[in-house]
Design a protein around this motif. Sequence first.
Motif, short mmCIF file in Angstrom:
data_model
loop_
_atom_site.label_atom_id
_atom_site.label_comp_id
_atom_site.label_asym_id
_atom_site.label_seq_id
_atom_site.Cartn_x
_atom_site.Cartn_y
_atom_site.Cartn_z
N CYS A 18 41.31 33.10 37.46
CA CYS A 18 42.13 34.28 37.68
C CYS A 18 42.04 34.67 39.14
O CYS A 18 40.96 34.88 39.67
N PHE B 251 42.90 37.33 40.60
CA PHE B 251 42.50 38.72 40.84
C PHE B 251 40.99 38.90 40.68
O PHE B 251 40.39 39.74 41.32
N CYS B 252 40.41 38.08 39.78
CA CYS B 252 38.94 38.13 39.62
C CYS B 252 38.28 37.47 40.84
O CYS B 252 37.22 37.90 41.27
N LYS C 136 38.69 40.32 44.78
CA LYS C 136 38.67 41.70 44.26
C LYS C 136 39.58 42.63 45.06
O LYS C 136 39.99 43.68 44.58
N SER D 151 45.32 43.73 45.03
CA SER D 151 45.73 44.80 44.11
C SER D 151 47.12 44.48 43.55
O SER D 151 47.91 43.78 44.17
N ILE D 152 47.37 45.00 42.36
CA ILE D 152 48.65 44.79 41.70
C ILE D 152 49.47 46.06 41.88
O ILE D 152 49.10 47.11 41.39
N ASN E 172 45.81 33.74 34.88
CA ASN E 172 45.20 35.07 34.93
C ASN E 172 44.30 35.31 33.73
O ASN E 172 44.51 34.75 32.66
N HIS F 93 43.85 41.17 33.63
CA HIS F 93 44.73 41.18 34.79
C HIS F 93 46.16 40.80 34.42
O HIS F 93 47.11 41.28 35.02
N ASP G 235 47.76 43.92 33.41
CA ASP G 235 48.13 44.74 34.56
C ASP G 235 49.40 44.21 35.23
O ASP G 235 50.28 44.98 35.62
#
Lengths: 103, 136
Positions: free
Chosen positions: A35, A37-38, A41, A44-45, A71, A75, A78
């Motif tokens: 992922c 996003f992991c 960090k 941002s979305i 993802n 996430h 999101d």
Amino acid sequence: MREEKRGRGRRDSDKKDKRGDNKKKFQMSMRRKTCRFCADKKLSIDFKDAKFLQSFLSERGRIIPRRISGNCAGHQRDVTAAIKRARILAFIPFTTSQVSLSI
Amino acid sequence: MREYETVYIASPQLTEAQVDQLNTKLKGIIERHDGRLFYARNLGKKNLAYRIKKQTKGTYFCLDYASAGTCIVELERSLMLDESVLRFLTVVKAEKVDVDARAAEIEARGEASPVVEEREITQKEMAEVTEAAKEE
């Protein structure tokens, strides 16, 4: 350890050996995506960032599934929420047929 | 107090004076309800992904503020009644907000300036994006 496993396989019947090999090949060709996003960090979305959300849409404007985008569940949720908000505000289209209408 | 974000699309036919009038009206509503406006941003004139009220373009504005829920009722009502507003969306950014700390944080990041112009996305850039998506 890998050799040990292979050795055990040879001792079993031929049929079982073949199946085991296939499974191994399959696993090697499938690289598990992480992922993004992991991993990062700071990423941002934001539903206002149409350009970024485009990377999670197919050509026809559909949301790309988790098994392809890689993802994690949280996430992906999101991202989905952000895409739906962006659609309401006409940042991105609901379907691509709408694009041809407007232009 | 919650932190909210409201994005609204103003009709492209409005003059600058009319847009200013609309913005000051909305800011007035927030102030009247003891809300705190963190920033008001002009996201620029953009092509809409689909037609809204027969318009293909719109000017995007974004308000970030902390206020009580009663403020949202009045703000959304005035946006709904205004025919020059094509569309709007209010989103809760944080359930609990320390107003002064948040204001300082935004100030530190240099985002507090009232109007930030963003250029329009060109057709070429859009094509690049879709191509990149295809590759993925």
